[in-house]
Design a protein around this motif. Structure first.
Motif, PDB file in Angstrom:
ATOM      1  N   VAL A 239       0.903  -1.254  -0.094  1.00 59.16           N
ATOM      2  CA  VAL A 239      -0.151  -0.002  -0.056  1.00 59.16           C
ATOM      3  C   VAL A 239       0.825   1.334  -0.069  1.00 59.16           C
ATOM      4  CG1 VAL A 239      -1.748   1.126   1.399  1.00 59.16           C
ATOM      5  CG2 VAL A 239      -1.749  -1.083   1.333  1.00 59.16           C
ATOM      6  N   GLY A 318     -11.717  -2.880   1.333  1.00 63.10           N
ATOM      7  CA  GLY A 318     -12.031  -1.666   0.626  1.00 63.10           C
ATOM      8  C   GLY A 318     -12.597  -0.698   1.676  1.00 63.10           C
ATOM      9  N   ASN A 338      -4.846   4.123   1.929  1.00 68.17           N
ATOM     10  CA  ASN A 338      -6.049   3.298   1.469  1.00 68.17           C
ATOM     11  C   ASN A 338      -5.721   1.851   1.341  1.00 68.17           C
ATOM     12  OD1 ASN A 338      -7.778   5.568   2.313  1.00 68.17           O
ATOM     13  ND2 ASN A 338      -7.764   5.957   0.085  1.00 68.17           N
ATOM     14  N   PRO A 340      -6.673  -1.489  -0.360  1.00 70.13           N
ATOM     15  CA  PRO A 340      -7.535  -1.699  -1.456  1.00 70.13           C
ATOM     16  C   PRO A 340      -8.635  -2.912  -1.405  1.00 70.13           C
ATOM     17  CG  PRO A 340      -5.391  -2.290  -2.248  1.00 70.13           C
ATOM     18  CD  PRO A 340      -5.243  -1.726  -0.869  1.00 70.13           C
ATOM     19  N   ASN A 344     -10.022  -4.942  -6.321  1.00 68.14           N
ATOM     20  CA  ASN A 344      -9.416  -3.899  -6.991  1.00 68.14           C
ATOM     21  C   ASN A 344      -7.656  -3.817  -6.928  1.00 68.14           C
ATOM     22  OD1 ASN A 344     -11.835  -2.707  -7.747  1.00 68.14           O
ATOM     23  ND2 ASN A 344     -12.014  -1.557  -5.879  1.00 68.14           N
ATOM     24  N   THR A 345      -7.105  -4.752  -6.616  1.00 69.76           N
ATOM     25  CA  THR A 345      -5.789  -4.973  -6.585  1.00 69.76           C
ATOM     26  C   THR A 345      -5.245  -6.142  -7.155  1.00 69.76           C
ATOM     27  OG1 THR A 345      -3.915  -4.421  -5.094  1.00 69.76           O
ATOM     28  CG2 THR A 345      -5.757  -5.871  -4.177  1.00 69.76           C
ATOM     29  N   SER A 365      -3.176  -1.054  -7.574  1.00 70.84           N
ATOM     30  CA  SER A 365      -4.284  -0.798  -6.920  1.00 70.84           C
ATOM     31  C   SER A 365      -4.977   0.159  -7.669  1.00 70.84           C
ATOM     32  CB  SER A 365      -4.229  -0.745  -5.474  1.00 70.84           C
ATOM     33  OG  SER A 365      -3.463  -1.619  -4.856  1.00 70.84           O
ATOM     34  N   THR A 366      -6.452  -0.155  -7.931  1.00 71.94           N
ATOM     35  CA  THR A 366      -7.411   0.957  -8.267  1.00 71.94           C
ATOM     36  C   THR A 366      -7.231   2.349  -7.394  1.00 71.94           C
ATOM     37  OG1 THR A 366      -8.582  -0.307  -9.312  1.00 71.94           O
ATOM     38  CG2 THR A 366      -9.625   1.615  -8.979  1.00 71.94           C
ATOM     39  N   LYS A 367      -6.969   3.427  -8.252  1.00 67.37           N
ATOM     40  CA  LYS A 367      -7.111   4.828  -7.405  1.00 67.37           C
ATOM     41  C   LYS A 367      -8.073   5.559  -8.476  1.00 67.37           C
ATOM     42  CE  LYS A 367      -4.684   8.492  -5.350  1.00 67.37           C
ATOM     43  NZ  LYS A 367      -3.324   8.991  -4.896  1.00 67.37           N
ATOM     44  N   THR A 371      -4.169   4.402 -11.287  1.00 70.42           N
ATOM     45  CA  THR A 371      -3.584   3.073 -10.628  1.00 70.42           C
ATOM     46  C   THR A 371      -2.392   3.323  -9.834  1.00 70.42           C
ATOM     47  OG1 THR A 371      -4.384   1.750 -12.462  1.00 70.42           O
ATOM     48  CG2 THR A 371      -2.757   0.573 -10.891  1.00 70.42           C
ATOM     49  N   ASN A 609     -14.768  -1.048 -10.623  1.00 70.09           N
ATOM     50  CA  ASN A 609     -14.107   0.144 -10.985  1.00 70.09           C
ATOM     51  C   ASN A 609     -13.704  -0.122 -12.374  1.00 70.09           C
ATOM     52  OD1 ASN A 609     -13.580   2.146  -8.638  1.00 70.09           O
ATOM     53  ND2 ASN A 609     -13.682   0.362  -7.912  1.00 70.09           N
ATOM     54  N   GLY A 642     -15.129  -0.803  -2.194  1.00 68.82           N
ATOM     55  CA  GLY A 642     -14.392  -1.538  -3.425  1.00 68.82           C
ATOM     56  C   GLY A 642     -14.981  -1.697  -4.610  1.00 68.82           C
TER      57      GLY A 642
END
Length: 688
Positions: A239, A318, A338, A340, A344-345, A365-367, A371, A609, A642
């Motif tokens: 993370v 999430g 955060n 994830p 989402n990772t 990881s999704t942001k 990413t 996402n 998430g």
């Protein structure tokens, strides 16, 4: 003065009562200057194949000038780059002047994976400069320091390895070193391995022996990630931690699943604000909630290691974040990241390329529609400098063109945010690739796998949680059948009452609490809420939970006696779930569940996402290819746990939506004319 990467220093240990000493190798273009100095007399010196005390050590590879003069010194320029010498498995030895067959002093040259050299810069007007080299000796570390200019006023100068970094952030003494004598200090730190030093934040500092407050030279030791290279990628998530409140303390948190436990390693880079406490809290970072798991305080070297009695999957909901606090004022946050959601990772295991010896992990990881990419590498024979996402699809000599550059690798770590959705990276099967510092040789690489397919909609049921009393606690539940087991995800809003316990009961949410005192027997106890989310896999099939609509999910306050919210698991003949497919390159897929609630219909939608952010959502008449009119607007989509979700109860009977063609359709945020996902509400099965 040469760069630190162009210098190597080793201790020479006396053999058979011979003199101790040291050797310094300095790059001179494609050649290397080798200086040997001993505490006593010797004869011929040389660079030998193999290591001290082994038969191979007798093979002379490169001759050096004799050890001579009042300082017992040998200075030679060897026509070979320093990179070849230090990675070739060599030693430096001196032989007896009276018996050339006998060694009197010897030292092994460490490979770049087992050594670190730093430059020491002058402080104040001292003019003192030099180098400090740390060499791994198994469980010990050898430290060789030499300076180019003596300190006026005293020959012997005190020297230490301190916590922190040069300047205002210097901490206390971690390891005292042998005083500088004749501008040299040689120390063996017994029981202190090099990895443990380079996993922290330390500096080498020299000061006057007569006045410890007068510093004359200092240099920061590099830190290195050293990830658990024996772990599997499925058990690792990294993370990114962003600095907060101008602390300058960015970094990362390494989560390593170890069965029912998770090892959490925090590493903060040096910054302006001293940091103390660390926690995993309800997230996200912009609205931090209560502490869920306390972590070990951040040490002076920016490191915190904690083993939690909870699984990695229980942290990937999430709804959690890692955050740290100022040591001086715990109310001030210094860093946050955060954690994830699992969907989402993805973490990939980086394999060494071209004998670099560098292995590690990269977590993507999704942001939002970007990413986060965090890469951690082990030390190796080569050092990585640049990193990037390449077009792939495979590693090797041709990993494809550079799609996005990542932050440079420093100390084995690279932390970046790139303007590509994770879904795009996974669809295109890109690779993460690193390149040797200052060169073009690939050092480590891993292919990013495609996203796993969503479960069949026939194995999914979703329903709403309604508040009990005036708690204001609502939410939703998603059940995914996995054969004989079911994955249960529960999300709750904050409301006015704190929630913690979650259970599946037999019975109905409409029971009269004042009459019965409890809602019926507990069938399954689910994991407690962590950051408003609970994820549990239970040993029961989805069909058994749906049977006759006789089960419900209850959310309690911490005392487990006060009910905050309840959701009735629908009977199979009163609910339908269908897939939503992404449109216009959104890469958003998911489910919609419609459930009969008397004369009304409950609609729960969850999407992954994607490359586009969705917001507006409606039930339309017609088909996805030929939309009709809006029949029912639904609650706008927003990300929770998430997933991009919408929960609505509409004043239309369930059967109306199924007797003629209707669809659930979503729209891009800020551009509602662009449709992002759509799915047709299935008609009821034909009568038999």
């Amino acid at each position: 003065m040469a760069n630190a990467s162009e210098v190597a220093q080793i201790k020479l240990a006396g053999v058979g009562g011979g003199p101790d000493g040291w050797a310094v190798l300095s790059a001179r273009g494609n050649e290397t200057e080798v200086v040997v100095r001993l505490a006593g007399a010797a004869g011929a010196a040389g660079i030998y194949a193999g290591f001290c005390g082994t038969p191979a050590g007798s093979g002379l590879a490169y001759g050096l000038s004799k050890v001579a003069g009042p300082n017992n010194t040998s200075v030679t320029t060897v026509a070979l780059p320093i990179s070849i010498i230090v990675n070739g498995g060599y030693s430096i030895g001196a032989r007896s002047a009276s018996d050339p067959s006998a060694f009197v002093s010897c030292g092994n040259l460490a490979t770049s994976a087992n050594t670190a050299t730093i430059a020491l810069g002058a402080l104040g007007a001292s003019g003192v400069r030099g180098f400090a080299t740390l060499n791994a000796l198994g469980a010990d570390t050898e430290v060789v320091v030499q300076i180019s200019r003596p300190v006026t006023g005293a020959e012997a100068q005190a020297i230490h390895i301190l916590g922190g970094t040069c300047g205002a952030n210097l901490g206390g003494v971690s390891w005292p070193l042998t005083n500088m004598t004749n501008n040299v200090s040689v120390t063996t730190l017994t029981g202190v391995n090099l990895v443990s030093i380079l996993e922290g934040t330390y500096a080498v500092n020299i000061h006057r022996a007569s006045d410890a407050t007068q510093y004359v030279a200092c240099g920061n030791l590099p830190t290195h990630a050293n990830p658990p290279t024996s772990a599997e990628a499925a058990n690792v998530v990294i993370v990114a931690l962003d600095a907060q409140n101008n602390s300058g303390r960015s970094g990362w948190a390494l989560l390593e699943g170890q069965g029912a436990q998770t090892k959490v390693t925090l590493r903060l880079l040096p910054g302006a604000t001293a940091t103390g406490a660390a926690h995993i809290r309800g997230g996200p970072c912009n609205t931090l909630g209560a502490v869920v798991h306390p972590l070990a305080d951040i040490a002076d070297r920016g490191l915190s290691v904690t083993t939690l009695n909870t699984s990695l999957s229980s942290l990937l909901t999430g709804g959690l974040a890692v955050n740290t606090h100022s040591k001086a004022n715990a109310a001030v946050y210094t860093a946050c990241g955060n954690i994830p959601a699992e969907m989402n990772t993805v973490t990939v295991k980086l394999a060494a390329q071209n004998r670099s010896g560098q292995n590690g992990f990269a977590t993507l990881s999704t942001k939002g529609t970007s990413t986060n990419v965090v890469t951690l590498l082990s030390r190796g024979a080569l050092t990585s400098g640049t990193a990037g996402v390449h077009s792939g699809p495979n590693c090797g000599a041709n990993p494809g063109v550079l799609v996005r550059a990542l932050a440079n690798v420093t100390g084995g770590a690279s932390v970046s945010t790139i303007d590509l959705p994770l879904s795009t990276i996974r669809v295109n099967k890109y690779v993460v690739n690193t390149v040797q510092q200052g060169g073009t040789t690939y050092t480590a690489c891993a292919a990013v796998p495609s996203a796993p397919a969503l479960a069949d909609a026939a194995n999914v049921v979703q329903f709403a949680l309604g508040q009990e009393g005036d708690t204001g606690v609502t939410g939703w539940v998603q059940l995914i059948g996995q054969g004989a087991s079911t994955k249960v995800t529960v999300y709750v809003t904050a409301g006015t009452a704190a929630s913690e316990n979650v259970r599946i009961h037999r019975g109905s949410c409409d029971f009269n609490i004042s009459d019965s005192g409890n809602p019926g027997s507990v069938v399954f106890t689910l994991n407690n809420l962590a950051g408003n989310v609970s994820v549990t896999t239970i040993n029961a099939s989805l069909q058994s939970l749906l049977a006759n609509g006789e089960h419900m999910v209850y959310v309690y306050q911490k005392d487990a006696s006060t009910f905050n919210a309840c959701g009735q698991i629908p009977a199979p003949n009163l609910t339908t779930t269908f897939a939503l497919a992404g449109r216009n390159g959104s890469q958003q897929n998911g489910y919609a569940t419609l459930t009969a609630r008397g004369e009304r219909t409950e609609v729960v939608v969850t999407l992954t996402n994607g490359a586009i952010e969705s917001e507006a959502i409606h039930i339309y008449s017609g088909t996805c290819a030929n939309l009709g009119k809006v029949v029912a607007p639904l609650t706008s989509l927003s990300e929770k746990a998430g997933l991009v979700t919408s929960v609505t109860t509409v004043d239309t009977p369930w059967g109306v939506f199924r007797t003629s063609p209707h669809v659930v359709n979503t729209h891009q945020k800020g551009a509602p004319a662009t449709y992002t996902a759509c799915g047709a509400i299935p008609a009821p099965p034909a009568a038999s």
